[in-house]
Design a protein around this motif. Structure first.
Motif, PDB file in Angstrom:
ATOM      1  N   UNK A 177      -7.403  -1.145  -8.093  1.00 22.70           N
ATOM      2  CA  UNK A 177      -8.239  -1.737  -7.057  1.00 22.70           C
ATOM      3  C   UNK A 177      -9.634  -2.045  -7.605  1.00 22.70           C
ATOM      4  N   UNK A 178     -10.344  -2.921  -6.896  1.00 19.06           N
ATOM      5  CA  UNK A 178     -11.774  -3.086  -7.134  1.00 19.06           C
ATOM      6  C   UNK A 178     -12.514  -1.966  -6.404  1.00 19.06           C
ATOM      7  N   UNK A 179     -13.712  -1.642  -6.869  1.00 17.12           N
ATOM      8  CA  UNK A 179     -14.427  -0.491  -6.347  1.00 17.12           C
ATOM      9  C   UNK A 179     -14.740  -0.589  -4.854  1.00 17.12           C
ATOM     10  N   UNK A 180     -14.912  -1.780  -4.337  1.00 17.68           N
ATOM     11  CA  UNK A 180     -15.244  -1.890  -2.915  1.00 17.68           C
ATOM     12  C   UNK A 180     -14.007  -1.789  -2.015  1.00 17.68           C
ATOM     13  N   UNK A 181     -12.842  -1.635  -2.609  1.00 17.60           N
ATOM     14  CA  UNK A 181     -11.596  -1.439  -1.862  1.00 17.60           C
ATOM     15  C   UNK A 181     -11.361  -2.534  -0.808  1.00 17.60           C
ATOM     16  N   UNK A 182     -11.401  -3.771  -1.328  1.00 22.08           N
ATOM     17  CA  UNK A 182     -11.059  -4.917  -0.481  1.00 22.08           C
ATOM     18  C   UNK A 182      -9.547  -5.118  -0.490  1.00 22.08           C
TER      19      UNK A 182
END
Length: 333
Positions: A322-327
């Motif tokens: 995942x990307x860190x912002x959890x989109x």
């Protein structure tokens, strides 16, 4: 007593009437004696009646206070037990996912794509409506609802309910957030309300974050044992609503909480070389929902994929990148 007696003193009455004859004195004494004994008997009779009524009333009150909880008519002082009154953190009927269950996690916003072919969605408790959860259920998904159980967040609907005495130090990298004293009765009351909210929205389980304040510079008297106690409290509450609950990170208390928690949500155990800490969940047949955050995401190189997906210690984990912002973006193994 006549009104004439009331209108004059005893001395005046004696002077007007004059002295009494002896026979009149005896007659007067006789009448007074009879009156005295009649009044005495009547007084004793009334006293006996009063004592009898008092005893009867006392018995009635005693029966009312000791037996008031047994009847349907009520009036007793007994307090009904709450759903959380059990001390058994494993009691209840609730969802128990198996190791290897597929999943997606979206916390930045409500998920825009609810059709992803996974068994579980982990989404934010506050930002998602009951209709979103119902839609996921209609697609055959189970829903885990995320909330921070160990930190204060300034923009939540219930943020004003926290007291200054509930806060510790700030969370590094998260401006406006503070570690919470999870031993606080006020904090626990707020978290109980959050569990009730999750239940009202139809969540199948909850993902309580930031329970590892003991492993951070929180400024509070937190320890692995206080974290275990707090999670036991949350588990009893979640299970009373027929919801599951998992552990978030907190590798030091895996073994202490394994029996009453249904899964582990882990971030970056490959990166930090600590996946072995979470293997007891797999051994118990429970999933480890595992996230790695490749620096190149959403572009994933072959080496980054191999690192996240082929780690021996993470074998059997439900791993996603995942990307860190959890989109919404996700790539699984």
């Amino acid at each position: 007593m006549s009104p004439s007696w009331m209108s004059r003193s005893r001395g005046q009455a004696d002077q007007v009437d004059g002295p009494l004859k002896a026979s009149e004195k005896r007659s007067c004494l006789s009448r007074q004696s009879k009156t005295f004994w009649m009044l005495l008997v009547a007084g004793i009779f009334l006293l006996i009646i009063a004592i009898g009524l008092g005893i009867g009333l006392g018995i009635g009150l005693t029966r009312g206070s000791s037996g008031g909880n047994s009847g349907n008519g009520g009036g007793g002082s007994g307090t009904p037990s709450s759903p959380n009154s059990t001390t058994n953190a494993t009691a209840g009927e609730y969802w128990k996912p198996a190791a290897g269950t597929s999943w997606q996690i979206v916390l930045e916003n409500p998920p825009t794509d609810t059709s992803l072919n996974v068994a579980v969605y982990d989404i934010d408790l506050f930002d998602n409506t009951a209709s979103t959860i119902s839609k996921l259920h209609a697609n055959g998904r189970k829903v885990i609802c995320y909330f921070s159980a160990g930190s204060y967040e300034p923009n939540r609907a219930d943020s004003a309910q926290f007291k200054k005495s509930d806060y510790g130090k700030g969370l590094d990298g998260w401006p406006g957030e503070y570690w919470l004293n999870t031993n606080s009765a006020n904090v626990r009351a707020i978290m109980s309300a959050r569990l009730a909210l999750a239940h009202s929205k139809g969540c199948d389980g909850v993902d309580p974050d930031n329970v590892d304040g003991y492993d951070n510079d929180s400024g509070l008297s937190l320890s692995p044992s206080t974290a275990e106690d707090y999670l036991r409290f949350l588990a009893i509450g979640a299970h009373s609503y027929s919801m599951s609950i998992g552990l978030k990170n907190a590798g030091a208390i895996v073994n202490a909480t394994l029996d009453f928690l249904q899964w582990e949500v882990n971030e970056q155990c490959v990166q930090y070389e600590e996946c072995d800490l979470f293997r007891p969940f797999i051994a118990a047949g429970k999933p480890v929902f595992h996230i790695e955050y490749p620096g190149s995401a959403p572009s994933i190189s072959a080496s980054a994929r191999k690192s996240a997906c082929d780690n021996n210690e993470a074998h059997g984990f439900s791993t996603v990148m995942k990307e860190m912002d959890l989109n919404d973006w996700v790539e699984d193994c």
